[in-house]
Design an enzyme around this catalytic site. Structure first.
Site: not given
Length: 566
Positions: A219, A407, A534
């Site tokens: 909730t 998350h 790179h």
């Protein structure tokens, strides 16, 4: 600025420490939406009528029946009912359907919860605007890149519409993803009426009762407003109101300098406001690693139109009315004596969030909340008033207070689904990353240096610290964004990663290499052999891991290297 305050070291308050009420928890509103929320999943229907969800990079098929949403035990309406359709509930629901569970989700407000509608999603839209405004307004930055830009401006309503439209789109995608996979969305406020039984319904209508083998409470939370503060939603506001951006005040006081306050200071100052932080602790940003917060203060606070009062409470805030400004009364946090009175155009209450657990019917199953939080164990199983586990009942996300991140709620929900489908799983919360989306960004995973030293002293081991600068990174310099630092806290005896903290360009994206290493138990002596493209910002972490001095040998089964032929 209407103030003669001098700057001192600054940092931000996690709400737990902001002072009025022990209920105020740390607020880290960050998004953990599944890919399906963005409409990039591929749904296909087989000849048998089952829907398959295909996601790029996954070879394993997952399926759920659209006709009857799985086959539950005969004695229950559903295998799983989730109360709350925020990011945590959504993540749990999708994983449950993938596991073949007949699943329903109950939502009394709107799908998406705080994160999508009043939190991380619309706030990122506002921060995207503030980032571009800040860049365009920096004559030095533009000139260094050889660019000439006329005066930058903005349309307030256009900015507000961008945030609202993003929230609407993600909310629609979440709803559609659940419907497409066969999750039943039940509209109404959910209340537990007994073991494995929930009622739901709208005010004025007859309640419906449904049963499930397992129930998840998800909730979420609501803004926490300390006593003495009168919120009118116009001149004294919470983050819920601020995200609507109904006006941009010339001067705004932000009460609480945690993640919410820090992000909104980034938005408001980019749009032209002056900001005054009001902080109960003696310094700003105490939730961050001290070294990172010191650098962040120098970049995010000192050069901007921001001043601050630390070590004070905002004991009373009165909205603007009858031609008078917002009145903020400050009290010394230690002596409790009146210290100052501010008159500002607006005040944002960013003192964190409180769990939304009232009315859940927990008393019907003998569960007593602790400062509003539902007590759970490490597997998110709910604990009753006698200290016993409540069978088949779980609680995830802000409602349990373990880690108030969107998350994290999703990860907890997935962990619960793993358990109810027969696979024991415990989420390692120290592997869950966090980020603050200022410009530049701040991110972290694991322990701060003081926390690591305390742990080391208790458990009897040594720690070491390694650091790298963004000023040595080619991509950062190409972007003219060399201000930044990455910090690694680790055990030199075995290479264990205890914490990683980053301040700099795209720090929120960079942290995941470190968080995944922590989650998988990867040691420094192994990850230092990883190859990075790179020139990329990821080389900041590459250099960080390579600079660590580890005494332990690399693993003989390192997944990064190939076996040498005999």
């Amino acid at each position: 600025m209407h103030s003669t305050l001098s700057f001192s070291q600054a940092t931000t308050v996690p709400t737990t420490n902001y002072a009025f009420h022990s209920q105020s928890p740390i607020n880290l509103r960050f998004c953990g939406l599944r890919r399906e929320a963005f409409g990039i999943s591929i749904l296909t229907r087989s000849s048998s009528g089952r829907v398959r969800l295909s996601t790029r990079g996954r070879s394993k098929r997952t399926s759920a029946s659209t006709g009857n949403n799985g086959t539950p035990p005969k004695s229950f309406d559903y295998d799983l009912i989730i109360i709350g359709a925020g990011v945590g509930g959504h993540g749990a629901a999708l994983h449950a359907v993938e596991k073949g569970l007949k699943t329903a989700i109950i939502e009394g407000d709107v799908v998406g919860g705080t994160c999508v509608n009043r939190g991380c999603v619309p706030s990122k839209a506002l921060l995207a605007v503030s980032g571009r405004m800040r860049e365009l307004q920096s004559e030095h930055h533009m000139k260094a890149l050889g660019l000439q830009v006329s005066a930058a401006g903005y349309d307030r309503q256009g900015v507000a519409d961008h945030a609202n439209n993003l929230a609407s789109k993600i909310r629609s995608n979440l709803t559609n993803s659940m419907k497409a996979l066969g999750v039943d969305i039940l509209t109404g406020f959910g209340t537990i009426v007994g073991p494995q039984k929930v009622k739901y319904g709208k005010v004025g209508f007859t309640d419906n009762v449904v049963t499930a083998k397992d129930i998840i409470i998800a909730t979420g939370s609501v803004p926490f407003v300390p006593k003495g503060i009168e919120v009118d939603g116009k001149t004294v506001i919470t983050s819920d109101h601020a995200l609507k951006l109904e006006f941009v005040p010339d001067w705004i006081a932000i009460v609480g300098s945690g993640y919410i306050g820090l992000e909104f200071s980034d938005v408001y100052t980019a749009l032209g406001s002056e900001v005054t932080f009001i902080e109960a602790l003696d310094q700003l940003m105490p939730g961050f690693d001290p070294e990172i917060s010191k650098l962040a203060q120098r970049v995010l606070i000192n050069p901007r139109k921001i001043d601050y009062h630390t070590g004070v409470f905002a004991t009373k805030i009165t909205p603007a009315r009858d031609g008078k400004p917002v009145i903020v009364e400050l009290t010394d946090a230690k002596t409790k004596e009146h210290k100052d009175t501010l008159e500002v155009y607006a005040a944002l209450i960013a003192t964190g969030r409180a769990p939304f657990t009232y009315g859940l019917g927990l008393e019907n199953i003998n569960v007593v909340t602790q400062r509003g939080f539902v007590p759970v164990d490490e597997r998110m199983r709910v604990i009753d008033a006698n200290g016993n586990l409540v069978p088949h009942l779980y609680c995830i996300g802000d409602a349990n207070g373990k880690m108030m991140l969107a998350h994290a709620a999703s990860a907890q929900g997935i962990s619960v689904v793993e358990q109810v489908t027969g696979r024991d799983h415990v989420l390692n919360h120290l592997s869950v990353p966090a980020a603050c989306f200022t410009h530049p960004e701040i991110s972290m995973v694991g322990l701060t240096e003081p926390q690591a030293r305390e742990k080391a002293e208790k458990e009897g081991f040594e720690i070491s610290v390694a650091k790298t600068s963004f000023k040595a990174n080619t991509k950062a310099l190409a972007e003219n964004e060399g201000e930044g630092l990455a910090k690694l806290i680790y055990r030199p005896d075995n290479g264990e990663i205890l914490g990683v903290h980053i301040f700099g360009l795209h720090a929120a994206d960079l942290i995941h290499e470190a968080s995944n290493a922590v989650a998988l138990g990867t040691r420094i002596q192994d990850i230092r052999f990883a190859v990075h493209a790179h020139p990329t910002l990821s080389e900041v972490l590459d250099e960080l891991f390579k600079s660590a001095k580890v005494n332990a040998p690399e693993s003989t089964s390192s997944p990064i290297s190939e076996p040498v032929a005999a």
